[in-house]
Motif scaffolding. Structure first.
Motif, PDB file in Angstrom:
ATOM      1  N   PRO A   1       0.929  -1.156   0.022  1.00 47.81           N
ATOM      2  CA  PRO A   1      -0.037  -0.125   0.049  1.00 47.81           C
ATOM      3  C   PRO A   1       0.986   1.168  -0.181  1.00 47.81           C
ATOM      4  CG  PRO A   1      -0.819  -1.702   1.661  1.00 47.81           C
ATOM      5  CD  PRO A   1       0.531  -2.020   1.148  1.00 47.81           C
ATOM      6  N   ALA A   2       0.332   2.141  -0.734  1.00 47.83           N
ATOM      7  CA  ALA A   2       1.009   3.583  -0.982  1.00 47.83           C
ATOM      8  C   ALA A   2       1.527   4.265   0.574  1.00 47.83           C
ATOM      9  CB  ALA A   2       0.481   4.719  -1.444  1.00 47.83           C
ATOM     10  N   GLY A   3       0.617   4.157   1.420  1.00 46.49           N
ATOM     11  CA  GLY A   3       0.824   4.462   2.961  1.00 46.49           C
ATOM     12  C   GLY A   3       1.575   3.452   3.839  1.00 46.49           C
ATOM     13  N   GLY A   4       1.989   2.474   3.232  1.00 47.00           N
ATOM     14  CA  GLY A   4       2.849   1.436   3.992  1.00 47.00           C
ATOM     15  C   GLY A   4       1.747   0.297   4.404  1.00 47.00           C
ATOM     16  N   GLY A   5       2.190  -0.636   4.978  1.00 44.19           N
ATOM     17  CA  GLY A   5       1.236  -2.043   5.376  1.00 44.19           C
ATOM     18  C   GLY A   5       1.785  -3.267   4.719  1.00 44.19           C
ATOM     19  N   ASP A   6       0.858  -4.055   4.849  1.00 42.40           N
ATOM     20  CA  ASP A   6       1.094  -5.572   4.345  1.00 42.40           C
ATOM     21  C   ASP A   6       1.649  -5.581   2.857  1.00 42.40           C
ATOM     22  OD1 ASP A   6       0.848  -6.502   7.013  1.00 42.40           O
ATOM     23  OD2 ASP A   6      -1.106  -6.975   6.683  1.00 42.40           O
ATOM     24  N   LYS A   7       2.574  -6.281   2.626  1.00 43.62           N
ATOM     25  CA  LYS A   7       2.832  -6.513   1.035  1.00 43.62           C
ATOM     26  C   LYS A   7       2.192  -7.677   0.564  1.00 43.62           C
ATOM     27  CE  LYS A   7       7.518  -4.696   2.154  1.00 43.62           C
ATOM     28  NZ  LYS A   7       8.863  -5.088   2.560  1.00 43.62           N
ATOM     29  N   TRP A   8       2.062  -7.775  -0.760  1.00 36.75           N
ATOM     30  CA  TRP A   8       1.551  -8.845  -1.430  1.00 36.75           C
ATOM     31  C   TRP A   8       2.118  -9.054  -2.745  1.00 36.75           C
ATOM     32  CZ3 TRP A   8      -1.273  -4.168  -1.678  1.00 36.75           C
ATOM     33  CH2 TRP A   8      -1.529  -3.584  -2.844  1.00 36.75           C
ATOM     34  N   SER A   9       1.760 -10.260  -3.350  1.00 32.17           N
ATOM     35  CA  SER A   9       2.352 -10.653  -4.791  1.00 32.17           C
ATOM     36  C   SER A   9       1.242 -10.648  -5.827  1.00 32.17           C
ATOM     37  CB  SER A   9       3.155 -11.900  -4.387  1.00 32.17           C
ATOM     38  OG  SER A   9       4.140 -11.824  -3.667  1.00 32.17           O
ATOM     39  N   ALA A  10       1.671 -10.456  -6.925  1.00 33.59           N
ATOM     40  CA  ALA A  10       0.586 -10.496  -8.230  1.00 33.59           C
ATOM     41  C   ALA A  10       1.448 -11.411  -9.263  1.00 33.59           C
ATOM     42  CB  ALA A  10       0.545  -9.235  -8.496  1.00 33.59           C
ATOM     43  N   PRO A  11       0.690 -11.970  -9.965  1.00 39.29           N
ATOM     44  CA  PRO A  11       1.169 -12.770 -11.121  1.00 39.29           C
ATOM     45  C   PRO A  11       2.112 -12.067 -11.995  1.00 39.29           C
ATOM     46  CG  PRO A  11      -1.103 -13.385 -10.766  1.00 39.29           C
ATOM     47  CD  PRO A  11      -0.813 -12.093 -10.001  1.00 39.29           C
ATOM     48  N   ASN A  12       3.070 -12.746 -12.331  1.00 40.03           N
ATOM     49  CA  ASN A  12       3.979 -11.967 -13.235  1.00 40.03           C
ATOM     50  C   ASN A  12       3.547 -11.859 -14.779  1.00 40.03           C
ATOM     51  OD1 ASN A  12       4.298 -14.386 -14.516  1.00 40.03           O
ATOM     52  ND2 ASN A  12       6.565 -14.621 -14.415  1.00 40.03           N
ATOM     53  N   ASP A  13       2.564 -12.462 -15.154  1.00 39.76           N
ATOM     54  CA  ASP A  13       2.141 -12.170 -16.268  1.00 39.76           C
ATOM     55  C   ASP A  13       1.097 -10.769 -16.571  1.00 39.76           C
ATOM     56  OD1 ASP A  13      -0.287 -12.802 -14.993  1.00 39.76           O
ATOM     57  OD2 ASP A  13      -0.816 -14.687 -16.277  1.00 39.76           O
ATOM     58  N   GLY A  14       0.872 -10.077 -15.343  1.00 39.30           N
ATOM     59  CA  GLY A  14      -0.015  -9.028 -15.474  1.00 39.30           C
ATOM     60  C   GLY A  14      -1.130  -8.887 -15.408  1.00 39.30           C
ATOM     61  N   THR A  15      -1.971 -10.053 -15.506  1.00 37.99           N
ATOM     62  CA  THR A  15      -3.303 -10.288 -15.859  1.00 37.99           C
ATOM     63  C   THR A  15      -4.102  -9.830 -14.817  1.00 37.99           C
ATOM     64  OG1 THR A  15      -3.276 -12.666 -14.870  1.00 37.99           O
ATOM     65  CG2 THR A  15      -3.076 -12.397 -17.179  1.00 37.99           C
ATOM     66  N   THR A  16      -3.880  -9.693 -13.269  1.00 42.42           N
ATOM     67  CA  THR A  16      -4.605  -8.876 -12.509  1.00 42.42           C
ATOM     68  C   THR A  16      -4.273  -7.615 -12.030  1.00 42.42           C
ATOM     69  OG1 THR A  16      -3.264  -9.528 -10.416  1.00 42.42           O
ATOM     70  CG2 THR A  16      -4.666 -11.190 -11.328  1.00 42.42           C
ATOM     71  N   LEU A  17      -3.257  -7.011 -12.770  1.00 40.60           N
ATOM     72  CA  LEU A  17      -2.920  -5.784 -12.495  1.00 40.60           C
ATOM     73  C   LEU A  17      -3.452  -4.666 -13.561  1.00 40.60           C
ATOM     74  CD1 LEU A  17       0.856  -6.254 -11.635  1.00 40.60           C
ATOM     75  CD2 LEU A  17      -1.222  -5.844 -10.173  1.00 40.60           C
ATOM     76  N   ARG A  18      -3.745  -3.656 -13.214  1.00 32.09           N
ATOM     77  CA  ARG A  18      -4.341  -2.289 -13.985  1.00 32.09           C
ATOM     78  C   ARG A  18      -3.722  -1.270 -13.586  1.00 32.09           C
ATOM     79  NH1 ARG A  18      -5.801  -6.497 -15.692  1.00 32.09           N
ATOM     80  NH2 ARG A  18      -7.831  -7.423 -15.953  1.00 32.09           N
ATOM     81  N   PRO A  19      -3.453  -0.046 -14.595  1.00 31.37           N
ATOM     82  CA  PRO A  19      -2.864   1.004 -14.222  1.00 31.37           C
ATOM     83  C   PRO A  19      -3.988   2.033 -13.590  1.00 31.37           C
ATOM     84  CG  PRO A  19      -3.499   0.871 -16.587  1.00 31.37           C
ATOM     85  CD  PRO A  19      -3.950  -0.371 -15.910  1.00 31.37           C
ATOM     86  N   VAL A  20      -3.227   2.713 -12.501  1.00 32.30           N
ATOM     87  CA  VAL A  20      -4.120   3.695 -11.938  1.00 32.30           C
ATOM     88  C   VAL A  20      -4.031   5.153 -12.587  1.00 32.30           C
ATOM     89  CG1 VAL A  20      -4.420   4.794  -9.314  1.00 32.30           C
ATOM     90  CG2 VAL A  20      -3.578   2.482  -9.656  1.00 32.30           C
ATOM     91  N   GLN A  21      -5.200   5.581 -13.099  1.00 33.02           N
ATOM     92  CA  GLN A  21      -5.104   6.667 -13.783  1.00 33.02           C
ATOM     93  C   GLN A  21      -5.173   8.004 -12.812  1.00 33.02           C
ATOM     94  OE1 GLN A  21      -4.875   6.803 -17.134  1.00 33.02           O
ATOM     95  NE2 GLN A  21      -4.787   4.489 -17.046  1.00 33.02           N
ATOM     96  N   PRO A  22      -4.390   9.017 -13.070  1.00 29.93           N
ATOM     97  CA  PRO A  22      -4.140  10.226 -12.466  1.00 29.93           C
ATOM     98  C   PRO A  22      -5.713  10.832 -12.428  1.00 29.93           C
ATOM     99  CG  PRO A  22      -2.837  10.541 -14.023  1.00 29.93           C
ATOM    100  CD  PRO A  22      -3.283   9.121 -14.124  1.00 29.93           C
ATOM    101  N   HIS A  23      -5.884  11.574 -11.393  1.00 33.79           N
ATOM    102  CA  HIS A  23      -7.265  12.280 -11.570  1.00 33.79           C
ATOM    103  C   HIS A  23      -7.187  13.617 -12.111  1.00 33.79           C
ATOM    104  CE1 HIS A  23      -8.230   9.285  -8.254  1.00 33.79           C
ATOM    105  NE2 HIS A  23      -9.300   9.313  -9.210  1.00 33.79           N
ATOM    106  N   VAL A  24      -8.100  14.243 -12.829  1.00 36.82           N
ATOM    107  CA  VAL A  24      -8.104  15.577 -13.415  1.00 36.82           C
ATOM    108  C   VAL A  24      -8.003  16.521 -12.301  1.00 36.82           C
ATOM    109  CG1 VAL A  24      -9.182  17.155 -14.839  1.00 36.82           C
ATOM    110  CG2 VAL A  24      -8.944  14.802 -15.669  1.00 36.82           C
ATOM    111  N   THR A  25      -7.389  17.471 -12.297  1.00 41.72           N
ATOM    112  CA  THR A  25      -7.619  18.560 -11.192  1.00 41.72           C
ATOM    113  C   THR A  25      -8.319  19.693 -11.781  1.00 41.72           C
ATOM    114  OG1 THR A  25      -5.590  19.439 -11.506  1.00 41.72           O
ATOM    115  CG2 THR A  25      -5.562  17.871  -9.769  1.00 41.72           C
ATOM    116  N   HIS A  26      -7.895  20.400 -12.915  1.00 39.50           N
ATOM    117  CA  HIS A  26      -8.499  21.163 -13.718  1.00 39.50           C
ATOM    118  C   HIS A  26      -8.325  21.331 -14.980  1.00 39.50           C
ATOM    119  CE1 HIS A  26      -4.639  22.850 -12.184  1.00 39.50           C
ATOM    120  NE2 HIS A  26      -4.691  23.929 -13.332  1.00 39.50           N
ATOM    121  N   ILE A  27      -8.886  22.008 -15.733  1.00 45.35           N
ATOM    122  CA  ILE A  27      -8.537  22.178 -17.154  1.00 45.35           C
ATOM    123  C   ILE A  27      -8.430  23.856 -17.319  1.00 45.35           C
ATOM    124  CG2 ILE A  27      -9.601  22.253 -19.541  1.00 45.35           C
ATOM    125  CD1 ILE A  27     -10.923  19.362 -18.344  1.00 45.35           C
ATOM    126  N   THR A  28      -7.301  24.292 -18.299  1.00 50.16           N
ATOM    127  CA  THR A  28      -7.211  25.610 -18.601  1.00 50.16           C
ATOM    128  C   THR A  28      -7.328  25.727 -19.953  1.00 50.16           C
ATOM    129  OG1 THR A  28      -4.963  25.327 -18.603  1.00 50.16           O
ATOM    130  CG2 THR A  28      -6.131  26.259 -16.524  1.00 50.16           C
TER     131      THR A  28
END
Length: 146
Positions: free
Chosen positions: A57-84
């Motif tokens: 977890p980004a704030g610390g905590g218990d670590k975990w493992s995910a398969p090396n083929d990437g099938t369970t992982l998804r990117p985390v998209q940044p949030h839009v703050t504003h548009i100019t």
């Protein structure tokens, strides 16, 4: 977090209608679907002697493992703050009856992207009125009358 595009056309390396596996890099945020969508920081990549991604977890905590083929992982998209608006001329497509305003989209990770705000005729009329109201409020704040 890196701003990498996701291929969605066959010519861009992805099959139409399918999601390519996500292979995060060290330090990327990833959402693990096998853990109910939990988000973690990638702290170790599959390599010699390791057959999985390691996340925590980004704030610390218990670590975990995910398969090396990437099938369970998804990117985390940044949030839009504003548009100019960009300091470029607007466009109008008479055939589609849409106006276009070039804009910069700002994300919470500090990244930006240029885009186009497309407005149909009713939206153009609404925003014409709303921008007029903003200008009137500015004039009132400067000591003028509303």
């Amino acid at each position: 977090m890196s701003r990498r595009g996701t291929p969605h056309l066959p010519s861009q390396g992805g099959e139409l209608g399918t999601a390519a596996p996500f292979y995060p890099r060290l330090g990327d945020l990833a959402r693990d679907t096998s853990r109910g969508g939990e988000i973690g920081v990638v702290i170790a990549l599959p390599a010699d002697g390791r057959n999985t991604y390691h996340l925590c977890p980004a704030g610390g905590g218990d670590k975990w493992s995910a398969p090396n083929d990437g099938t369970t992982l998804r990117p985390v998209q940044p949030h839009v703050t504003h548009i100019t608006p960009l300091k470029r001329d607007v466009t109008y497509d008479a055939r589609a009856q849409h106006g276009g305003l070039p804009v910069t989209v700002h994300y919470d990770d500090g990244g930006t992207a240029e885009s186009l705000l497309t407005l149909d005729p009713s939206q153009l009329e609404l925003y014409h009125y709303q921008v007029g109201r903003i200008l009137a409020l500015r004039d009132k704040d400067r000591g003028g009358k509303l």
